[in-house]
Design a protein around this motif. Structure first.
Motif: not given
Length: 311
Positions: A100-114
């Motif tokens: 249920g940690d959607t915050e961690a998912l969002a941050r990891e997605l952005m970390t992959g983009m940057l």
């Protein structure tokens, strides 16, 4: 996680560690960003990636998923020989994400983009974030600046032009579809030196994508099967599928290499300059003709298609 907590986290990160955002006249965090003007016009494209179609989140790290979401848009700008400038990122996060940690998912997605955005000097201009009871969906929109000699469209191929591709084709599902490098620099260099007449990126497979050039240009083409650059991954896929490796090279899709046309004299110059870019070869695979359709050198029609989007 509250949406605005994620926005604050992302805005702070972009302001402190993403130099590509400095040209923005208004950075993320307001109702809109403000981009600097471009007198030559603005290239614009968008792509949507969905869990279960373009990636498998259960088998793939969120960082690689985020990287791919940016990379496929960069590849669209490369297809026009343009230079990317900014992206907006919209996320539909799954409430059912493990733990249920959607915050961690969002941050990891952005970390992959940057990192990829920084590599190509692309600003993260904004976007939107929501959660729902469906799978992860990522929608990225990109802007870019046209090449100084003009954009390379699909509609410029002429009878007699050579057809060339960069790299090798097929078997991308083994990993390339997540980790490819968009051909931004290579496309610009090719247009600088050789004056390309038509181009696109190979997202759906050579068997489908080349036909887009043919239809847009009102021409046909003949391919030489012996010259199609088949990847090692395509040969491995063929052992499992029982198909000819050539079928995988034509139809697997998501290679994100460039397919382009040039006048024959320019093509000969390009082949004589191999490799035209570090560790990257181009391959002369066929010739544009007046007869409508796509054919092999023996006159038989090419029947292999790539991914066909259905609604």
């Amino acid at each position: 996680m509250a949406e605005f907590e994620f926005i604050r986290w992302l805005s702070d990160k972009l302001a402190t560690s993403h130099a590509s955002n400095e040209p923005l006249l208004i950075p993320p965090g307001d109702d809109t960003a403000l981009l600097p003007p471009h007198t030559s016009g603005v290239l614009f494209a968008a792509d949507m990636l969905m869990d279960g179609v373009h990636f498998d989140l259960a088998q793939t790290s969120p960082q690689l998923v985020g990287r791919k979401a940016i990379a496929v848009n960069l590849s669209d700008i490369a297809a026009m020989a343009g230079r990317p400038t900014s992206v907006t990122v919209c996320l539909a996060l799954p409430k059912s994400y493990p733990g249920g940690d959607t915050e961690a998912l969002a941050r990891e997605l952005m970390t992959g983009m940057l990192p990829l955005a920084s590599q190509f000097d692309v600003a993260i201009a904004g976007g939107d974030t929501n959660s729902w009871h469906g799978p992860l969906v990522i929608s990225v929109a990109i802007t870019g600046v046209p090449h100084h000699q003009g954009s390379v469209q699909r509609s410029g191929a002429q009878p007699g032009d050579w057809i060339l591709v960069t790299g090798e084709l097929g078997g991308s599902i083994s990993g390339k579809h997540l980790q490819f490098t968009p051909r931004i620099e290579e496309a610009s260099l090719l247009h600088d030196r050789y004056g390309l007449t038509a181009m696109l990126d190979l997202s759906d497979g050579l068997g489908s994508d080349l036909r887009h050039i043919l239809r847009a240009s009102g021409v046909g083409a003949t391919l030489d099967a012996s010259r199609i650059p088949i990847s090692t991954a395509a040969y491995s896929a063929a052992k499992l599928s029982g198909k000819d490796p050539l079928v995988h090279a034509l139809g697997d899709g998501e290679d994100f290499e460039l397919c382009f046309t040039v006048p024959p004299e320019k093509g000969a110059m390009l082949l004589a300059a191999q490799p035209f870019a570090p560790s990257l070869l181009v391959h002369h695979i066929g010739t544009i003709g007046q007869r409508q359709g796509l054919y092999w050198a023996d006159g038989k029609e090419v029947t292999t298609m790539g991914w066909v989007h259905s609604l």
